[in-house]
Every structure is written in structure tokens, then in C-alpha cells.
Scaffold this motif. Structure first.
Motif, PDB file in Angstrom:
ATOM      1  N   PHE A  44     -17.588   8.246   5.009  1.00  0.00           N
ATOM      2  CA  PHE A  44     -18.045   8.079   3.619  1.00  0.00           C
ATOM      3  C   PHE A  44     -16.951   7.575   2.685  1.00  0.00           C
ATOM      4  CE2 PHE A  44     -16.327  12.363   3.104  1.00  0.00           C
ATOM      5  CZ  PHE A  44     -15.817  12.344   1.816  1.00  0.00           C
ATOM      6  N   ILE A  90     -25.582   9.319   8.293  1.00  0.00           N
ATOM      7  CA  ILE A  90     -25.601   8.914   6.886  1.00  0.00           C
ATOM      8  C   ILE A  90     -25.802  10.133   5.995  1.00  0.00           C
ATOM      9  CG2 ILE A  90     -26.899   7.625   5.142  1.00  0.00           C
ATOM     10  CD1 ILE A  90     -27.359   5.460   7.325  1.00  0.00           C
ATOM     11  N   TYR A  91     -26.748  11.003   6.366  1.00  0.00           N
ATOM     12  CA  TYR A  91     -27.002  12.205   5.566  1.00  0.00           C
ATOM     13  C   TYR A  91     -25.751  13.082   5.481  1.00  0.00           C
ATOM     14  CZ  TYR A  91     -28.424  16.836   4.218  1.00  0.00           C
ATOM     15  OH  TYR A  91     -28.484  18.047   3.583  1.00  0.00           O
ATOM     16  N   ASN A 105     -22.573  12.360   5.875  1.00  0.00           N
ATOM     17  CA  ASN A 105     -21.512  11.734   5.080  1.00  0.00           C
ATOM     18  C   ASN A 105     -21.833  11.721   3.600  1.00  0.00           C
ATOM     19  OD1 ASN A 105     -19.009  10.345   6.504  1.00  0.00           O
ATOM     20  ND2 ASN A 105     -20.699  10.531   7.963  1.00  0.00           N
ATOM     21  N   ASN A 106     -23.080  11.456   3.256  1.00  0.00           N
ATOM     22  CA  ASN A 106     -23.476  11.505   1.845  1.00  0.00           C
ATOM     23  C   ASN A 106     -23.344  12.922   1.298  1.00  0.00           C
ATOM     24  OD1 ASN A 106     -24.017   8.779   1.394  1.00  0.00           O
ATOM     25  ND2 ASN A 106     -26.122   8.963   2.116  1.00  0.00           N
ATOM     26  N   ARG A 107     -23.672  13.914   2.112  1.00  0.00           N
ATOM     27  CA  ARG A 107     -23.548  15.312   1.691  1.00  0.00           C
ATOM     28  C   ARG A 107     -22.073  15.670   1.471  1.00  0.00           C
ATOM     29  NH1 ARG A 107     -25.670  18.976  -1.348  1.00  0.00           N
ATOM     30  NH2 ARG A 107     -25.337  21.072  -0.593  1.00  0.00           N
ATOM     31  N   LYS A 155     -19.686  13.640   0.681  1.00  0.00           N
ATOM     32  CA  LYS A 155     -19.259  12.933  -0.531  1.00  0.00           C
ATOM     33  C   LYS A 155     -19.745  13.669  -1.779  1.00  0.00           C
ATOM     34  CE  LYS A 155     -19.342   8.299  -2.533  1.00  0.00           C
ATOM     35  NZ  LYS A 155     -19.799   6.923  -2.311  1.00  0.00           N
ATOM     36  N   GLU A 156     -20.956  14.190  -1.718  1.00  0.00           N
ATOM     37  CA  GLU A 156     -21.575  14.863  -2.859  1.00  0.00           C
ATOM     38  C   GLU A 156     -20.901  16.185  -3.208  1.00  0.00           C
ATOM     39  OE1 GLU A 156     -25.836  17.099  -3.723  1.00  0.00           O
ATOM     40  OE2 GLU A 156     -25.780  15.476  -2.274  1.00  0.00           O
TER      41      GLU A 156
END
Length: 147
Positions: free
Chosen positions: A103, A123-124, A126-128, A130-131
Motif C-alpha cells: 500500500f 487489496i482489502y 492493504n487498504n485497511r 493504510k486506513e
């Protein structure tokens, strides 16, 4: 737990190596070793029990599987001793882009990593991360089933 310790336990793609069944320093290996020791010599009793409880006929296979878990030979994705069965480009790619996780790369999500459901999960995750941040992500993941 600080970020460097968390980084040592998480793979580049976001999976938690420390909770993998093959991880050499993981809880699964430790518990399997302990259970192997506690069941040492149980084979004779398992044979006796097999007449009334047929499930014990499979005890030798159980011992073999438990022995496999007790070996735990993978050092994790950040080590030189990677045993992961997934075809993953993240380790090489992250090193080339000088990032700790996918990410953090400007090209995330790239087309190099995974296909289908595994790609969606990557993807989920890595987005988590990052969030909520890497440390909070690690804590969150540690409370969820690994498999």
C-alpha cells in the motif's frame, strides 16, 4: 509493539506470517510441540481405543500431521527462509520500490500481485492497513482467525 516489530511479523503483502502454521517462531509450532510431548507414548492406548472408537485408527496420520506443524520451518516473508506456497511478487517489488508494504507504493494496486479472490483480499488488507496504520492493523488481525 512498535512498528519495526510489527513489520518483522507481517509480510510485504499484508498477511500475518507470525500466525501461519509453517512459521518457525509461531504459536502453532509451539502448541504442536507441546501437544506432541504430552501425547508421547499414546500410540498404544490409541490402538486399544480404536475398537470402540474407530476414529483412533487414524491416530498415526494425526501424529504425522502434528509433527509437520511442530517443525515450523518458515522464517517469514521477510527472511531468507521463505516457505510460503503462494506465488507472490510483493517481496521483490517492495524492495525495488523501497517500501515495507504494497500500500505504500505509488503503483498500488499493481497488476503483478495475485488473481481472483486472493487479489481482492490483498487489496482489502492493504487498504485497511493504510486506513488504520500498520500497528493497529496488526492488533486487529491478531484477533481474527488466520485461516
Amino acid at each position: 509493539m512498535d512498528k519495526s516489530e510489527v513489520i518483522s511479523k507481517l509480510s510485504f503483502c499484508g498477511l500475518d506470517c507470525s500466525r501461519c502454521a509453517d512459521y518457525e517462531n509461531g504459536e502453532i509450532r509451539s502448541l504442536s510441540l507441546n501437544l506432541s510431548e504430552l501425547l508421547n507414548g499414546y500410540e498404544r492406548l490409541a490402538k486399544m481405543k480404536a475398537d470402540n472408537a474407530p476414529i483412533f485408527r487414524g491416530y498415526p496420520e494425526f501424529v504425522n500431521i502434528l509433527g509437520h506443524f511442530a517443525k515450523g520451518t518458515c522464517g517469514g516473508c521477510r527472511s531468507d527462509n521463505v516457505q510460503c506456497p503462494l506465488e507472490c511478487h510483493a517481496k521483490t517489488c517492495c524492495k525495488e520500490h523501497n517500501v515495507d508494504f504494497c500500500f505504500e507504493c505509488n503503483e498500488f494496486p499493481c497488476d503483478k500481485q495475485f488473481q481472483g479472490k486472493l487479489r481482492e483480499r490483498w487489496i482489502y488488507l492493504n487498504n485497511r492497513m493504510k486506513e488504520i496504520g500498520v500497528e493497529n492493523y496488526f492488533i486487529e488481525q491478531s484477533k481474527m482467525p488466520r485461516y
